[in-house]
Structure formats: C-alpha cells, structure tokens
Design an enzyme around this catalytic site. Sequence first.
Site, PDB file in Angstrom:
ATOM      1  N   GLU A  84       0.835  -1.214   0.000  1.00 23.92           N
ATOM      2  CA  GLU A  84       0.000   0.000   0.000  1.00 23.92           C
ATOM      3  C   GLU A  84       0.867   1.261   0.000  1.00 23.92           C
ATOM      4  O   GLU A  84       1.718   1.437   0.881  1.00 23.92           O
ATOM      5  CB  GLU A  84      -0.956  -0.013   1.204  1.00 23.92           C
ATOM      6  CG  GLU A  84      -2.005   1.064   1.106  1.00 23.92           C
ATOM      7  CD  GLU A  84      -3.045   0.977   2.232  1.00 23.92           C
ATOM      8  OE1 GLU A  84      -3.374  -0.142   2.679  1.00 23.92           O
ATOM      9  OE2 GLU A  84      -3.507   2.053   2.655  1.00 23.92           O
ATOM     10  N   LYS A 280      -7.588  -1.332  11.192  1.00 20.64           N
ATOM     11  CA  LYS A 280      -6.955  -1.721   9.921  1.00 20.64           C
ATOM     12  C   LYS A 280      -5.715  -0.852   9.684  1.00 20.64           C
ATOM     13  O   LYS A 280      -4.659  -1.322   9.262  1.00 20.64           O
ATOM     14  CB  LYS A 280      -7.956  -1.572   8.770  1.00 20.64           C
ATOM     15  CG  LYS A 280      -7.471  -2.084   7.438  1.00 20.64           C
ATOM     16  CD  LYS A 280      -6.733  -1.051   6.612  1.00 20.64           C
ATOM     17  CE  LYS A 280      -6.328  -1.613   5.269  1.00 20.64           C
ATOM     18  NZ  LYS A 280      -5.427  -0.727   4.526  1.00 20.64           N
ATOM     19  N   ASP A 296       4.172 -14.554  11.564  1.00 17.68           N
ATOM     20  CA  ASP A 296       2.897 -15.043  11.033  1.00 17.68           C
ATOM     21  C   ASP A 296       1.838 -13.937  11.163  1.00 17.68           C
ATOM     22  O   ASP A 296       1.243 -13.755  12.227  1.00 17.68           O
ATOM     23  CB  ASP A 296       2.503 -16.293  11.843  1.00 17.68           C
ATOM     24  CG  ASP A 296       1.217 -16.924  11.380  1.00 17.68           C
ATOM     25  OD1 ASP A 296       0.438 -16.275  10.660  1.00 17.68           O
ATOM     26  OD2 ASP A 296       0.966 -18.086  11.754  1.00 17.68           O
ATOM     27  N   HIS A 393      -2.448  10.361   0.751  1.00 18.90           N
ATOM     28  CA  HIS A 393      -2.579   9.029   0.166  1.00 18.90           C
ATOM     29  C   HIS A 393      -2.456   9.094  -1.347  1.00 18.90           C
ATOM     30  O   HIS A 393      -1.717   8.328  -1.960  1.00 18.90           O
ATOM     31  CB  HIS A 393      -3.909   8.410   0.586  1.00 18.90           C
ATOM     32  CG  HIS A 393      -4.102   7.031   0.052  1.00 18.90           C
ATOM     33  ND1 HIS A 393      -3.461   5.945   0.593  1.00 18.90           N
ATOM     34  CD2 HIS A 393      -4.816   6.578  -1.001  1.00 18.90           C
ATOM     35  CE1 HIS A 393      -3.782   4.873  -0.093  1.00 18.90           C
ATOM     36  NE2 HIS A 393      -4.606   5.235  -1.067  1.00 18.90           N
TER      37      HIS A 393
HETATM   38  C1  MEV Z   1      -5.899   2.981   5.001  1.00 18.65           C
HETATM   39  O1  MEV Z   1      -5.168   1.832   4.618  1.00 18.65           O
HETATM   40  C2  MEV Z   1      -5.967   3.072   6.504  1.00 18.65           C
HETATM   41  C3  MEV Z   1      -6.815   4.212   7.038  1.00 18.65           C
HETATM   42  O2  MEV Z   1      -8.125   4.144   6.496  1.00 18.65           O
HETATM   43  C4  MEV Z   1      -6.844   4.064   8.537  1.00 18.65           C
HETATM   44  C5  MEV Z   1      -7.798   4.984   9.241  1.00 18.65           C
HETATM   45  O3  MEV Z   1      -8.808   5.412   8.636  1.00 18.65           O
HETATM   46  O4  MEV Z   1      -7.546   5.251  10.427  1.00 18.65           O
HETATM   47  C6  MEV Z   1      -6.248   5.551   6.624  1.00 18.65           C
END
Ligand code: MEV
Length: 450
Positions: A84, A280, A296, A393
């Site tokens: 990513e 995530k 792992d 991003h």
């Molecule tokens: C993207 O991979 C992860 C985010 O969505 C985490 C978040 O929203 O805190 C940017």
Amino acid sequence: MPTIKGFSKLSKEAKIEWIAANYLGSDPQAIDFLKSYWHNDAATQKLHDEFIENTITNFYLPFGVAPNFMIDGKNYCVPMAIEESSVVAAAAKSANFWLDKGGFHTEVIDMEKIGHVHFIWNGSDANRLQAFFNDIHQKFFDHTNHITKNMQVRGGGILSVELVDKTAEEKGYFQIKATFDTCDSMGANFINSVLEEFSKILRNEIETTQLLSEDERKVQVIMCILSNYTPNCIVRAEVRAPLSLMNDGDDMTGEEFAEKFCRAVRIAEIEPYRATTHNKGIMNGIDSVIIATGNDFRAVEACAHTYASRSGKYQSLTHAEVKDGQFRFWLDIPLALGTVGGLTNLHPMVKMAYKMLGNPNAQELMRITAVVGLAQNFSALRSLVTSGIQKGHMKMHLLNILNQLEATEEEKVKIVDYFKDNVVSYSAAVEIFCKIRGIEVPAVASAKSK
Ligand code: MEV
C-alpha cells in the site's frame, strides 16, 4: 478446466508447463514471465521453492524502511514489507514527528502463550475428573521433559496446566488448558508437540486409573492445538507530549488538535464501523513489520481482532487522553512473535531485516512492531482530523496511476511536479498525462485506482 492428480510430484518446470497449457492459453510468454521472477541464484531460489508446496515462482512485495524511530531511547530504521503506497511514508512521518518529543515508549506486559487439549468426558461428576486430574498433574510436566528440556535451558517451558470444565456450553466438553513461555520463538510447533503429548498422557492415565469407575475411564480427545489468542502476550506502545508541542504548523492550536484527535479515537472506541478501519490502519504498520521479519501475520491479525472484541464489542486498539496539559496516546496489543525458528533464520530478506534492527529478541521485536502500529494510527488520525486522508494518500498513489498509464520517466517528473500544487485524483492525473502527451482525454477515464 482440467484437474490433475499428483501435481505436487511434478517438477517445477512440468508444473509451469501444465498450468500454461491448461490455464494460460498455452502462451509461451506466460512461461517466460513466471520464470523471470525466479531468483538468479539457484540455491536461493531452491530455498524459496521449499518454503511451501507447489512453488512455481516468487511474488514480490516492496521492502521499504522507515527511519528515525526513537524507541525507549534507541534509534531504529524499521523494515516494512507492504504494497500500500502511503503506509511507509505515514510511519516515517510519525517517527519524525515524535523524534524530538522523546520518541516512543514501550512496555512488554507479559509473554505468555496458550494451548488446549479439547476433549470429551461423559462422566456425571466433574469433581471426580478434577480429583483424577490433580493426581496426575505433575505427569504433564515430567512426561514431556524430552520435548521441553531445551526450552527450559533457554528459560522457558510449560508454565501451568489446568483442567477446564466447559460442560455448561457443550455436553461432556473439557479442556486441558496450558500456558507456556516460549522465549524467543513464536512457539507454535513446541506448544502443539507438548499438547499432543498431553493428550497421550491423559488417555494412558485415564485408562488405567483406579480413581475412576470403568465407565469414567473413557475419554475422547477431539484436538490438541495452540490458541492464537494470546491476551497475556502483550505489549504497550505509547507517546506523550505537552499540548504546546502538539501544534505542528496546522491552523489548529495544540489543544484543539489534541482534543479533535482524542474525539477521533473515542469514535473508534464506541463505533465498530469506525473501529474496524481504525484498527486496519494500525495493522498496516504491524503487518508490514511482521511480514518483513518473517512472522505469522495471520496469527497476529486474528489475535488483534479477538482482543479488540474482548469487551463483547469490537473497539479501537488505541486510546488517547489529555490530562494535566499532556497529550497521551497508546496502543495495547497482543503480539506472539518469534525471532528464532520458522522463516526467521531462513529467508534471506528476513535475515537482512533482523540485521537492520540489530538482531532483536522477541520482546524487542514486540516493542518495535507495536510502535509502528501506533505510529501508523497517529499519522492516519493526524491526517483525518486535519487535511483529510486523500491528500497524502493520493500523492503517494500517483506513481501507481502513472505506471498504469505507462508514463515515461520524463512524463512522470513533469506530472509529479504539477501535483506539488494540485490535488491528485485519477481523472486529474489522466488529464494532465494526456495534455503532456498531446493526446485526447478519453471521455470516461475509467478509475482503476484504489
Ligand atoms: C488505510 O489503509 C488506513 C486508514 O483508512 C486508517 C484509518 O482510517 O484510520 C487511513
């Protein structure tokens, strides 16, 4: 499409030929393409081939680094393997933010691993099984000595063995629940071997005991397996700073930023939809270190999400507060990691990652990994409550878009320069790309980007 028997027995060449003939339209270029990912050193390739069954080639992931991680007063350049675009950049940004504020602080709270022999016993009085179990308790330690003696030399071994009555949930269901210290190894093989030995001890002892009646001397072992839920193999990573330092040049004061940040964390504590995305983001950092260090990541993921649900509701793994003029942000996460065994001493890139980290032991790797998770979450929340996530991003994703468009290096330089002052989007990238190339902008620039 055809099926095949004995595929695993074919040579690697024959496997590729079979796949190409049956699934890739007999395309000779497909064969060359698969082989082009083989390592040019045959011994290194063989090593990779033997990691799993039916290896036909390798699958690359970028191996990046995030420098300037000050952790408990020690500086690290952290290796991260991830696809990513913005993850390594976000980690590095966070590391830099905290570098002059005392860095990250960590504490390994406990290192205990866990496993169970799940079995059925249909006696009517569980107290009688418990009395029998107490009688043979020491045998679980003594009769597994041949498996545990090396671990004991390293300072680990079996910590506890107990009988758990689960009959309220399932008729006849009991467990031998054991806890372990597996030192610097993740310990899955060790734990599973011990548990399988436990099941033999249980069966042998129960069949011959005089403490139980003939009917009670029957046991059915269902399975012996470690648990990847290790709530007592846990580490805390933390940052703190006076509010005055939390103003990083945005148009918010340190107080305003910290207040908004804490609200964002609070939302992830109370709203599972947000908690999932929030966590995530934490796992973006954690998984990439886990993969780079040959651990792992499926086990770590499964455990983290169970831990996030331990209250009965899925919640944020991080927490934040403002107290006495100080901002504090922390992550508690169970991480059952190993720095010996498994791939750690085999995979050449993993060995390189360890070298880069100064060959940490399991506790140190837990600290580093948790810190990267916290850093990742800090960067994500910092963007979310200020500029929004897309600005950074999409800037990082721009090169992926340009590669999809097959832009030349010269075109890339011009386009990256253009986006220094413009908002990146897929359609804006297509537009400027077409303009520079002197071609017509397609009516619908189909968004292939994430
Ligand atoms: C993207 O991979 C992860 C985010 O969505 C985490 C978040 O929203 O805190 C940017």
